[in-house]
Design an enzyme around this catalytic site. Structure first.
Site, PDB file in Angstrom:
ATOM      1  N   THR A  93      32.157  42.140  50.148  1.00  0.00           N
ATOM      2  CA  THR A  93      32.660  41.200  51.159  1.00  0.00           C
ATOM      3  C   THR A  93      34.140  41.014  50.882  1.00  0.00           C
ATOM      4  O   THR A  93      34.510  40.480  49.827  1.00  0.00           O
ATOM      5  CB  THR A  93      31.952  39.830  51.042  1.00  0.00           C
ATOM      6  N   LYS A 168      30.437  39.349  59.173  1.00  0.00           N
ATOM      7  CA  LYS A 168      29.993  38.645  57.955  1.00  0.00           C
ATOM      8  C   LYS A 168      30.690  37.277  57.827  1.00  0.00           C
ATOM      9  O   LYS A 168      30.037  36.264  57.593  1.00  0.00           O
ATOM     10  CB  LYS A 168      30.305  39.516  56.737  1.00  0.00           C
ATOM     11  N   LYS A 243      34.246  31.452  48.781  1.00  0.00           N
ATOM     12  CA  LYS A 243      34.960  32.720  48.976  1.00  0.00           C
ATOM     13  C   LYS A 243      34.911  33.131  50.460  1.00  0.00           C
ATOM     14  O   LYS A 243      35.916  33.489  51.057  1.00  0.00           O
ATOM     15  CB  LYS A 243      34.310  33.805  48.104  1.00  0.00           C
TER      16      LYS A 243
HETATM   17  P1  NAD Z   1      29.759  40.983  40.460  1.00  0.00           P
HETATM   18  O1  NAD Z   1      30.972  40.309  39.937  1.00  0.00           O
HETATM   19  O2  NAD Z   1      28.449  40.759  39.787  1.00  0.00           O
HETATM   20  O3  NAD Z   1      30.004  42.579  40.532  1.00  0.00           O
HETATM   21  C1  NAD Z   1      31.228  43.179  40.825  1.00  0.00           C
HETATM   22  C2  NAD Z   1      31.420  44.315  39.840  1.00  0.00           C
HETATM   23  O4  NAD Z   1      32.608  45.040  40.189  1.00  0.00           O
HETATM   24  C3  NAD Z   1      31.595  43.835  38.401  1.00  0.00           C
HETATM   25  O5  NAD Z   1      30.581  44.395  37.576  1.00  0.00           O
HETATM   26  C4  NAD Z   1      32.993  44.328  38.018  1.00  0.00           C
HETATM   27  O6  NAD Z   1      33.110  44.718  36.658  1.00  0.00           O
HETATM   28  C5  NAD Z   1      33.164  45.502  38.965  1.00  0.00           C
HETATM   29  N1  NAD Z   1      34.552  45.923  39.177  1.00  0.00           N
HETATM   30  C6  NAD Z   1      35.633  45.156  39.472  1.00  0.00           C
HETATM   31  N2  NAD Z   1      36.732  45.935  39.599  1.00  0.00           N
HETATM   32  C7  NAD Z   1      36.326  47.214  39.371  1.00  0.00           C
HETATM   33  C8  NAD Z   1      36.995  48.479  39.332  1.00  0.00           C
HETATM   34  N3  NAD Z   1      38.307  48.566  39.573  1.00  0.00           N
HETATM   35  N4  NAD Z   1      36.269  49.581  39.068  1.00  0.00           N
HETATM   36  C9  NAD Z   1      34.930  49.494  38.830  1.00  0.00           C
HETATM   37  N5  NAD Z   1      34.249  48.334  38.842  1.00  0.00           N
HETATM   38  C10 NAD Z   1      34.935  47.201  39.092  1.00  0.00           C
HETATM   39  O7  NAD Z   1      29.673  40.558  42.015  1.00  0.00           O
HETATM   40  P2  NAD Z   1      28.397  40.700  43.002  1.00  0.00           P
HETATM   41  O8  NAD Z   1      27.651  39.408  43.036  1.00  0.00           O
HETATM   42  O9  NAD Z   1      27.694  41.979  42.700  1.00  0.00           O
HETATM   43  O10 NAD Z   1      29.162  40.818  44.400  1.00  0.00           O
HETATM   44  C11 NAD Z   1      29.779  42.022  44.813  1.00  0.00           C
HETATM   45  C12 NAD Z   1      30.236  41.842  46.254  1.00  0.00           C
HETATM   46  O11 NAD Z   1      29.105  41.515  47.073  1.00  0.00           O
HETATM   47  C13 NAD Z   1      31.241  40.706  46.443  1.00  0.00           C
HETATM   48  O12 NAD Z   1      32.206  41.115  47.367  1.00  0.00           O
HETATM   49  C14 NAD Z   1      30.380  39.554  46.971  1.00  0.00           C
HETATM   50  O13 NAD Z   1      31.120  38.644  47.750  1.00  0.00           O
HETATM   51  C15 NAD Z   1      29.368  40.319  47.793  1.00  0.00           C
HETATM   52  N6  NAD Z   1      28.093  39.607  47.994  1.00  0.00           N
HETATM   53  C16 NAD Z   1      27.471  39.013  46.944  1.00  0.00           C
HETATM   54  C17 NAD Z   1      26.252  38.365  47.171  1.00  0.00           C
HETATM   55  C18 NAD Z   1      25.516  37.694  46.015  1.00  0.00           C
HETATM   56  O14 NAD Z   1      24.561  36.950  46.286  1.00  0.00           O
HETATM   57  N7  NAD Z   1      25.902  37.948  44.776  1.00  0.00           N
HETATM   58  C19 NAD Z   1      25.682  38.328  48.442  1.00  0.00           C
HETATM   59  C20 NAD Z   1      26.337  39.009  49.494  1.00  0.00           C
HETATM   60  C21 NAD Z   1      27.540  39.635  49.251  1.00  0.00           C
END
Ligand code: NAD
Length: 293
Positions: A93, A168, A243
Site C-alpha cells: 500500500t 485502496k 498510514k
Molecule cells: P512488514 O513490515 O511486516 O513487511 C515489510 C517487509 O519489507 C519487511 O520484512 C522489511 O524488512 C522489508 N523491506 C523493506 N525494505 C526492503 C528492501 N529494500 N528490500 C527488501 N525488503 C525490504 O509489513 P506488512 O504488514 O507485511 O505490510 C506490507 C505492505 O502491505 C504495507 O504496504 C502495508 O501497508 C500493506 N498492508 C498490510 C496489511 C496488514 O494487515 N499487515 C494489510 C493490508 C495491506
C-alpha cells in the site's frame, strides 16, 4: 509462469510467498530482515542474497514493502536486472504518485506492471483469500490473474496505472471515518442509557448500517468476532489505519480535492496513535474518544 521473485517477506509477504510455494511455483525471495528470510526459508522459499539475484530468472516479480520510497529503491535495481517483458506486481500500500512513477519506470524498461494493493490482512494473506485492487494495463492484469488467484479470493481491475492504490485509499478513508462515526454513536448511546445491543439491533438493520457496525462492531457483545471482544488486539492495527488515512490526505492535497472528514479522521487517528493506540486494533479508538486509556 514458473519462477516468481518475491521482495518483502514480512507479515503479509511471508504468507503470500508461502502460498505460491504451495501452488508449486519456484519462489526466489529477498528481504532485509534476517528473521523474515529465515521464516520464509522454512516455508520453502529459496532465499537469495539480493534483489537483482531474485529477479534475473523470474517470470514475475512481486513486491510487498512498507512505502513508496522502498518500492522505488527496489525497482531501481530490479528493472535493470530482470528480462524484458517480466511482469512486475506491487502489492504494497503506497502513495498514488509513487505507484504511477513505478509504472512509468517499468514501462520504460519494457516490463509489464500492475499496482495491486490488498485488503484482508495477515489472516487473508495466510488463507489465500485476499482481495486485490489492481491498476494497470489489461495485458498486465490478464497475465497476473494466475498468480493473484493463488493468493487471493477476489480480484478487481480498477483501471489504469495507480488506480488500485486509489481504490485502496478511498475505501480505507471511508472505513476510518465510519469507524469514528460508529464509535461516537455507541459512546453517545451509553450516556443516553441505551444499551449496546439495542443500538446494534437498530443501526445494523437501518440507515446507519455499515461494515464498522455490522461486521466489526467497536463494542464487545453484538458481533462476537470483532476485536472489541478480544481486548482490541488487531485485526487491523491503528498504525496501519493512520498510514492509509495519511495516504488519502496526500492524494487529496496533490489532486486539489476537499476531504474534511478524511482530514479530521487522520487527526484523530494521529492522536490515538500518539496516546499508545498504534499497536491496538483501529476500532479501539472508541476508548480514546471516550477519554479512556
Ligand atoms: P512488514 O513490515 O511486516 O513487511 C515489510 C517487509 O519489507 C519487511 O520484512 C522489511 O524488512 C522489508 N523491506 C523493506 N525494505 C526492503 C528492501 N529494500 N528490500 C527488501 N525488503 C525490504 O509489513 P506488512 O504488514 O507485511 O505490510 C506490507 C505492505 O502491505 C504495507 O504496504 C502495508 O501497508 C500493506 N498492508 C498490510 C496489511 C496488514 O494487515 N499487515 C494489510 C493490508 C495491506
Amino acid at each position: 509462469m514458473k519462477t516468481v521473485a518475491f521482495i518483502g517477506l514480512g507479515n503479509m509477504g511471508g504468507p503470500m510467498a508461502a502460498n505460491l510455494v504451495k501452488a508449486k511455483y519456484s519462489v526466489k525471495g529477498f528481504d532485509l530482515s534476517e528473521e523474515a528470510k529465515a521464516h520464509s526459508k522454512s516455508q520453502g522459499v529459496d532465499i537469495v542474497s539480493s534483489v537483482e539475484e531474485a529477479v534475473t530468472t523470474a517470470d514475475a516479480v512481486i513486491t510487498m514493502l512498507p512505502a513508496g520510497k522502498h518500492l522505488l529503491a527496489v525497482y531501481e535495481g530490479a528493472l535493470k536486472a530482470a528480462k524484458a517483458g517480466t511482469l512486475f506486481i506491487d502489492c504494497s500500500t503506497i502513495d498514488v504518485d509513487s505507484a504511477r512513477t513505478a509504472h512509468q519506470a517499468a514501462t520504460k524498461a519494457s516490463m509489464l506492471s500492475l499496482d495491486a494493493p490488498v485488503s484482508g490482512g495477515v489472516g487473508g494473506a495466510t488463507a489465500g483469500t485476499l482481495t486485490f485492487m489492481a491498476g494497470g494495463s489489461k495485458a498486465a492484469f490478464d497475465k497476473a490473474q494466475e498468480l493473484l488467484s493463488v493468493m487471493g479470493g477476489k480480484i478487481v481491475h480498477c483501471g489504469g496505472d495507480g488506480n488500485g492504490q486509489a481504490a485502496k485509499i478511498c475505501n480505507n478513508m471511508i472505513l476510518g471515518i465510519s469507524m469514528i462515526a460508529s464509535a461516537e454513536a455507541f459512546n453517545l448511546a451509553e450516556k443516553l442509557g441505551l444499551d449496546h445491543q439495542a443500538l446494534f439491533d437498530v443501526a445494523s438493520t437501518s440507515s446507519g448500517q455499515c461494515w464498522s457496525i455490522n461486521s466489526y462492531c467497536p463494542v464487545p457483545g453484538p458481533v462476537p468476532t470483532s476485536p472489541a471482544n478480544n481486548d482490541y488486539k488487531p485485526g487491523f492495527a491503528a498504525a496501519l489505519m493512520l498510514k492509509d488515512l495519511k495516504l488519502s490526505q496526500e492524494a487529496a492535497k496533490s489532486s486539489g480535492v476537499s476531504t474534511p472528514l478524511g482530514a479530521h479522521a487522520e487527526e484523530l487517528y494521529q492522536l490515538f496513535n500518539n496516546e499508545g493506540g498504534a499497536t491496538t486494533d483501529f476500532s479501539g479508538i472508541i476508548k480514546f474518544l471516550k477519554g479512556e486509556k
